[in-house]
Design a protein around this motif. Structure first.
Motif, PDB file in Angstrom:
ATOM      1  N   ASN A 172     -34.792 -91.053  36.813  1.00 33.33           N
ATOM      2  CA  ASN A 172     -34.798 -90.719  38.244  1.00 33.33           C
ATOM      3  C   ASN A 172     -35.063 -89.248  38.517  1.00 33.33           C
ATOM      4  O   ASN A 172     -34.375 -88.601  39.313  1.00 33.33           O
ATOM      5  CB  ASN A 172     -33.464 -91.134  38.896  1.00 33.33           C
ATOM      6  N   ILE A 174     -37.570 -86.303  40.055  1.00 34.47           N
ATOM      7  CA  ILE A 174     -38.536 -86.231  41.143  1.00 34.47           C
ATOM      8  C   ILE A 174     -39.894 -85.965  40.510  1.00 34.47           C
ATOM      9  O   ILE A 174     -40.088 -84.936  39.848  1.00 34.47           O
ATOM     10  CB  ILE A 174     -38.183 -85.100  42.133  1.00 34.47           C
ATOM     11  N   PRO A 175     -40.852 -86.851  40.694  1.00 33.42           N
ATOM     12  CA  PRO A 175     -42.092 -86.782  39.916  1.00 33.42           C
ATOM     13  C   PRO A 175     -42.967 -85.549  40.135  1.00 33.42           C
ATOM     14  O   PRO A 175     -43.685 -85.145  39.228  1.00 33.42           O
ATOM     15  CB  PRO A 175     -42.849 -88.056  40.324  1.00 33.42           C
ATOM     16  N   ASN A 176     -42.943 -84.956  41.321  1.00 34.72           N
ATOM     17  CA  ASN A 176     -43.833 -83.809  41.522  1.00 34.72           C
ATOM     18  C   ASN A 176     -43.092 -82.471  41.422  1.00 34.72           C
ATOM     19  O   ASN A 176     -43.596 -81.442  41.868  1.00 34.72           O
ATOM     20  CB  ASN A 176     -44.551 -83.918  42.878  1.00 34.72           C
ATOM     21  N   LEU A 177     -41.894 -82.518  40.839  1.00 39.72           N
ATOM     22  CA  LEU A 177     -41.179 -81.273  40.557  1.00 39.72           C
ATOM     23  C   LEU A 177     -41.145 -81.064  39.052  1.00 39.72           C
ATOM     24  O   LEU A 177     -40.996 -82.025  38.294  1.00 39.72           O
ATOM     25  CB  LEU A 177     -39.734 -81.328  41.080  1.00 39.72           C
ATOM     26  N   THR A 178     -41.256 -79.817  38.635  1.00 36.38           N
ATOM     27  CA  THR A 178     -41.183 -79.524  37.202  1.00 36.38           C
ATOM     28  C   THR A 178     -39.766 -79.765  36.703  1.00 36.38           C
ATOM     29  O   THR A 178     -38.831 -79.959  37.493  1.00 36.38           O
ATOM     30  CB  THR A 178     -41.568 -78.062  36.929  1.00 36.38           C
ATOM     31  N   GLU A 181     -37.499 -77.306  38.254  1.00 34.80           N
ATOM     32  CA  GLU A 181     -37.213 -77.600  39.668  1.00 34.80           C
ATOM     33  C   GLU A 181     -36.300 -78.813  39.805  1.00 34.80           C
ATOM     34  O   GLU A 181     -35.477 -78.873  40.718  1.00 34.80           O
ATOM     35  CB  GLU A 181     -38.523 -77.823  40.428  1.00 34.80           C
ATOM     36  N   ILE A 185     -32.840 -78.276  41.811  1.00 34.65           N
ATOM     37  CA  ILE A 185     -32.608 -78.933  43.101  1.00 34.65           C
ATOM     38  C   ILE A 185     -31.151 -79.377  43.244  1.00 34.65           C
ATOM     39  O   ILE A 185     -30.607 -79.435  44.346  1.00 34.65           O
ATOM     40  CB  ILE A 185     -33.567 -80.127  43.285  1.00 34.65           C
TER      41      ILE A 185
ATOM     42  N   ARG B   9     -45.307 -79.770  49.772  1.00 35.75           N
ATOM     43  CA  ARG B   9     -45.950 -80.072  48.474  1.00 35.75           C
ATOM     44  C   ARG B   9     -46.049 -81.562  48.241  1.00 35.75           C
ATOM     45  O   ARG B   9     -46.948 -82.046  47.563  1.00 35.75           O
ATOM     46  CB  ARG B   9     -45.153 -79.424  47.344  1.00 35.75           C
ATOM     47  N   VAL B 301     -31.487 -90.903  44.901  1.00 38.81           N
ATOM     48  CA  VAL B 301     -31.253 -89.930  43.824  1.00 38.81           C
ATOM     49  C   VAL B 301     -30.781 -88.608  44.412  1.00 38.81           C
ATOM     50  O   VAL B 301     -29.828 -87.991  43.917  1.00 38.81           O
ATOM     51  CB  VAL B 301     -32.549 -89.707  43.013  1.00 38.81           C
TER      52      VAL B 301
END
Lengths: 299, 429
Positions: A172, A174-178, A181, A185, B9, B301
């Motif tokens: 789980n 977040i796919p577009n966060l490194t 990140e 978060i 983004r 999440v």
């Protein structure tokens, strides 16, 4: 119960395999553990270290078990205390489902507990109740000496942020966060500024061995790496408790072992209570205690 | 701020879908913006025309026809001169018989074919040069050669000739035209948007009276100071002249058609704006519902790791508003490129063929219209030739609408997800 430890030889060209069988039930005191260690060193020589690490884990389990039996663990001091906990799911047009029935459970700070049971037994539901991810139908949930039923929505959010950390089976992230990140978060609800969050996130990723993968997206990481990011995220706010729902369910055995070792290290280094939901008995063996659940009841 | 940036983004997570959404928003908003612009322009123009038409009182003979009977007695001028509410008086002798053209003398005395000239001239009329309209100067009359008529040409035989007639027959400034035994001197060539202007002979009303051998007028147009005084003036005239004359405002005479067209165009524009507004909100709302429902799990999440609802809402709102804003940029581009075309479609949907200003397509052309640029001849022209101009008010209202679309489009679906327990959101598929 006999358990066979298999050591893979470091010489890849010969692939020499050595093994040593021993009965874990016989490891009931410190003396027997020392004897075992000596046997391993004699038999494996320079290759003994991995086995010796495993035995150290077993030693820790035994020591904690001994302490519990002596009464050093007190329910009133339990960091997790469930009393008469029940959860019923009601769907329109269908008969209600009792996911949990009158569950009583106490867990003290620093314990690593495995909750084990067949599919549909209520393991994940129990974890969700303890983590304030859902509301029980009846019964009490006291976490870190706070009654969850007395908290409002805002307090529950803060509880999830500050007191507990979650590790999910499917990561789980977040796919577009490194990776950095994704860890950072989790700290956005604190008073830390952006730079402080990034520094802390970097430290945590280093702690889990991902210092070179911080700027990668989840899609660029392996399953094991993603789970380690998830663990780093769970540790972000120094939680007292980490809940892990089938943390190795999507991983191979090697990655699984890494993850479990990581949990153990976290528990030792930070005195964090770790609750692992699993159907894997070998993982349960690494824990101080195994709680078995079936049909919504603790066995 | 980090949450806002993260939301922005997220737009590039599914670039193809995001682009599609942005284009749809842009297109819908462009229709709304253009419709709003047209509606505003029409409304403004209608106000002007309403005032203009309403303040014009047109007097014709009750049995007037298109022959030059000049049946309005000039005595009426002594009455109108004594009514202080009258701002200006225009008198017309209209539609003088063209068959009176019997010779054309060029400079130097050479003859030209009078039949051909007769055919090339469509209307001959006269207007008073001492009106408040600055002589013959109007937006529709363009001096091509020579000079305009002025006060010094009262009682003279100097005339203006439409350029098409002149060019067709090789008539130049300085040539003479024989009409009913009078020699008319061409002092200027004129052209205008109305094609008849280009095929006309214009002179002072006094000259026209001499040529026709009458002392009256075919038509009188009074401009009243304010619209509130119109009825009083009309009552005075009707009391004096009763059934002899037909006295009505320009809006009564011609304005109904115009008003109906304006109403129709405005109505279509409003309808277009409302439809576009509704469509864009529906589309964006639907898309945001889908996007948000796909990410209920992600919301779960975020809730599970302790992110407060306010930050989750901020993130999704940012994403939605950012996408809507990009749609607004697309809207502006589409509006600038296709706006004039959309405006034309809207205007043509409401305007009458009879009000078209294209050459050769004005069958209801009224004598005297050339010299009276408002209201009848140019009122519809002023509508059909409305310049497409993007005004600040329309842009601001579209921008506000964009932001509203973004907010509502995101808020509605996300609120449902936020009400869920984190475990429920995590299980959502």
């Amino acid at each position: 119960m006999k358990e066979e430890i298999i050591l893979q030889n470091h010489n890849e060209s010969t692939l020499e395999k050595k093994s040593l069988n021993f009965d874990t039930d016989s490891l009931d005191n410190k003396s027997s553990i020392e004897q075992l260690k000596k046997r391993v060193s004699d038999q494996f020589g320079n290759d003994a270290q991995l086995i010796l690490d495993s035995i150290d884990e077993v030693e820790g389990i035994i020591l904690r078990r001994e302490a519990r039996e002596k009464g050093d663990f007190d329910d009133s001091k339990a960091i997790i205390h469930l009393s008469g906990l029940s959860k019923k799911y009601q769907s329109s047009g269908m008969s209600p489902v009792d996911a949990l029935r009158e569950v009583d459970l106490s867990i003290v700070q620093g314990e690593m507990v495995a909750i084990i049971g067949p599919s549909g037994s209520g393991k994940s539901t129990l974890l969700q109740m303890m983590g304030a991810l859902d509301i029980p139908t009846t019964g009490g949930v006291r976490i870190n000496f706070q009654e969850l039923s007395e908290m409002n929505s805002k307090e529950l959010t803060q509880f999830r942020s500050q007191t507990v950390g979650f590790v999910f089976q499917k990561f789980n992230l977040i796919p577009n966060l490194t990776a950095l990140e994704n860890v950072s978060i989790a700290m956005e609800s604190t008073n830390m500024n952006r730079q402080e969050r990034r520094v802390r996130a970097a430290e945590l990723l280093k702690e889990v061995g991902l210092n070179k993968r911080m700027n990668h997206l989840p899609g660029q990481l392996s399953g094991g790496e993603q789970q380690r990011v998830s663990i780093a995220r769970a540790l972000a706010n120094h939680p007292k408790i980490i809940y892990a729902d089938e943390p190795t369910g999507s991983l191979d055995s090697r990655a699984s072992k890494t993850i479990i070792s990581l949990f153990d290290r976290i528990r030792k280094n930070f005195n964090t209570t770790v609750i692992i939901v699993t159907h894997n008995h070998s993982i349960a063996k690494h824990c101080d205690r195994t709680v078995k659940i079936k049909d919504g009841r603790i066995r | 701020m980090e949450t806002v940036i993260r939301g922005a983004r997220n737009v590039k997570r599914k670039p193809v879908r995001s682009i599609g959404v942005i284009v749809i928003i842009g297109f819908s908003l462009a229709i709304f913006l253009t419709s709003s612009i047209v509606a505003s322009s029409i409304e403004a123009q209608a106000t002007v025309l309403e005032d203009s038409l309403g303040r014009k009182v047109i007097i014709t003979s009750s049995d007037a026809s298109f022959d030059s009977s000049a049946s309005i007695d000039e005595d009426i001028l002594s009455l109108t001169n004594n009514i202080s509410a009258i701002e200006s008086v225009q008198t017309f002798v209209t539609d003088i018989d063209r068959s009176g053209i019997n010779e054309l003398l060029a400079q130097g005395g050479s003859l030209r074919d009078p039949d051909a000239l007769r055919a090339a001239v469509r209307f001959i009329s006269g207007q008073n040069l001492s009106s408040e309209l600055e002589g013959f100067v109007s937006e529709e009359l363009v001096l091509v050669d020579g000079r305009m008529l002025n006060d010094s040409d009262i009682d003279s035989n100097n005339v203006l000739l439409g350029v098409n007639s002149a060019l067709a027959k090789g008539i130049l400034v300085g040539d003479s035209i024989q009409l009913n035994g009078s020699s008319l001197n061409v002092v200027g060539l004129i052209s205008g948007d109305v094609f008849q202007t280009n095929a006309t002979i214009l002179m002072s009303v006094e000259t026209a009276q001499i040529i026709t051998g009458t002392s009256g007028f075919d038509k009188i147009i009074l401009t009243i100071e304010s619209i509130e005084l119109v009825n009083d003036v009309m009552n005075i005239l009707q009391t004096e002249y009763g059934d002899e004359l037909t006295i009505q405002t320009a809006s009564e005479q011609e304005g109904d058609d115009i008003a109906q067209s304006i109403e129709k165009i405005g109505g279509n524009a409003d309808l277009g704006a409302i439809a576009a507004l509704f469509a864009s909100m529906l589309v964006v709302g639907f898309i945001m519902v889908i996007i948000t429902k796909e990410r209920v799990n992600e919301i779960g999440v975020l809730k599970a790791i302790g992110l407060p609802n306010s930050k989750i809402v901020t993130q999704f709102l940012s994403e939605s508003i950012f996408m809507a804003s990009l749609g607004f940029v697309v809207c502006i581009l589409i509006t600038l490129v296709a706006g004039p075309m959309i405006q034309t479609m809207l205007i043509e949907s409401g305007s009458d063929d009879s009000s078209s200003s294209e050459q050769g397509s004005s069958p209801q052309f009224q004598p005297g219209q050339i010299l009276n640029p408002t209201p009848e001849s140019s009122s519809m022209d002023s509508i059909t030739s409305l310049e497409f101009s993007v005004d600040a008010r329309s842009i601001v209202s579209s921008l506000v609408l964009t932001i509203l679309i973004g907010i509502i489009g995101a808020l509605y679906p996300i609120m449902g997800a936020l009400k869920m327990q984190p475990a429920q959101a995590l299980r959502y598929e």
